[in-house]
Design an enzyme around this catalytic site. Structure first.
Site, PDB file in Angstrom:
ATOM      1  N   LYS A  43       0.828  -1.197   0.000  1.00  0.00           N
ATOM      2  CA  LYS A  43       0.000   0.000   0.000  1.00  0.00           C
ATOM      3  C   LYS A  43       0.871   1.259   0.000  1.00  0.00           C
ATOM      4  O   LYS A  43       2.053   1.242   0.354  1.00  0.00           O
ATOM      5  CB  LYS A  43      -0.932  -0.007   1.220  1.00  0.00           C
TER       6      LYS A  43
ATOM      7  N   ARG B  24      -4.043  -9.879   3.718  1.00  0.00           N
ATOM      8  CA  ARG B  24      -4.177  -9.918   2.255  1.00  0.00           C
ATOM      9  C   ARG B  24      -2.852  -9.460   1.653  1.00  0.00           C
ATOM     10  O   ARG B  24      -2.464  -8.302   1.800  1.00  0.00           O
ATOM     11  CB  ARG B  24      -5.319  -9.008   1.813  1.00  0.00           C
TER      12      ARG B  24
END
Length: 303
Positions: A234, A268
């Site tokens: 991210k 994830r």
């Protein structure tokens, strides 16, 4: 010296049957692999867009130890809407091919109720909605099946810009949102043993917000539902480390491990091999898993 006591989230229903697999989230962390069948996915830029590449990536993830595979046909990032039929064409054949060859948990990353319905029919056992039930028909579709629902915090309408997000207290605001959406799901008929929550790292949040969510994750785990931490590669990792997307593995692993220590029970991740190893090591350190074997300094001779 006091004994180390790991933080164990107070799960309402720790043992979950998801498809053919059973997870005791009081003692197990699941690794979710990411396979995006989009030409413009934020991380791999279309590497698994072709059907055969997507299917191969799914089975490779399973071989590397992934507990489940998350298949997406539409990116979260702002942009033109993906027509339902196109998203179906991207996702459903991959779900069907994977289900025919594996009992792995299959989730589909979608906010569209028709995509969810058809994906479940093809063998998906989880619907991963990153828009927090923006489609009012999605929860009833899941309720009419045996699938699990992941409810994620995000504020923008699907595929739209949300500039300069502001929160009074990001953790409390996210918790309030998730509780309200969980109530919606329960009212639609989804039992609590089929609900998972995700704080939505980076989704309508800046880097400071995502760091604080990770640091204060126990406050969200205290809601009693398994927490999914989607931290891999991210932007909050890239901005923290000044690292491009291709160089965020170490930061992703660190964020995943801290999330597990703070109560996350599903992570994830893009790099399955490294993530599985980090997860299993973290479980052992927390006292949730025994070592694979014991040999070092266990006999008269140290081998």
């Amino acid at each position: 010296m006091p004994r180390f006591e790991p933080y164990l989230p107070p799960l309402r229903v720790p043992v979950r049957r998801i498809g053919a697999r059973t997870f005791d989230f009081s003692r197990r962390v699941a690794v979710m692999a990411v396979v995006n069948r989009t030409p413009d996915s934020f991380f791999d830029q279309g590497r698994t867009y072709a059907f055969d590449k997507a299917v191969d990536a799914c089975f490779e993830a399973v071989s590397l130890g992934a507990d489940w595979v998350d298949i997406g046909g539409a990116p979260f990032a702002p942009g033109d809407p993906i027509p339902v039929e196109e998203e179906l064409e991207r996702v459903v054949p991959v779900v069907r091919a994977l289900r025919e060859g594996s009992d792995v948990v299959i989730s589909v990353d979608t906010f569209q109720s028709e995509v969810a319905r058809r994906a479940i029919e093809a063998g998906a056992t989880v619907i991963n909605d990153t828009t927090g039930l923006s489609d009012p028909l999605l929860a009833p579709v899941v309720a009419d099946s045996e699938a699990t629902l992941v409810i994620t915090h995000s504020l923008a309408a699907p595929r739209t810009v949300f500039p300069r997000p502001q929160y009074d207290d990001v953790v409390k605001d996210v918790a309030r949102f998730l509780v309200e959406r969980v109530d919606r799901a329960l009212a639609a008929g989804i039992p609590e043993e089929r609900i998972i929550i995700d704080p939505g790292h980076d989704l309508n949040k800046n880097t400071l917000h995502s760091l604080e969510l990770t640091r204060r994750l126990p406050e969200l785990a205290a809601l009693g539902f398994p927490v999914l931490a989607a931290v891999s590669n991210k932007d909050f990792i890239g901005e923290t480390l000044d690292a491009p997307r291709s160089e965020r593995l170490e930061g992703s692993i660190a964020a995943a491990v801290v999330s597990i220590v703070n109560g996350a029970r599903i992570i994830r991740m893009h790099d399955v091999r490294a993530s599985v190893a980090a997860t299993r090591m973290t479980e052992a350190i927390l006292g949730l898993r025994e070592p694979a074997y014991l040999k070092h300094n266990m006999g008269d001779v140290n081998e």
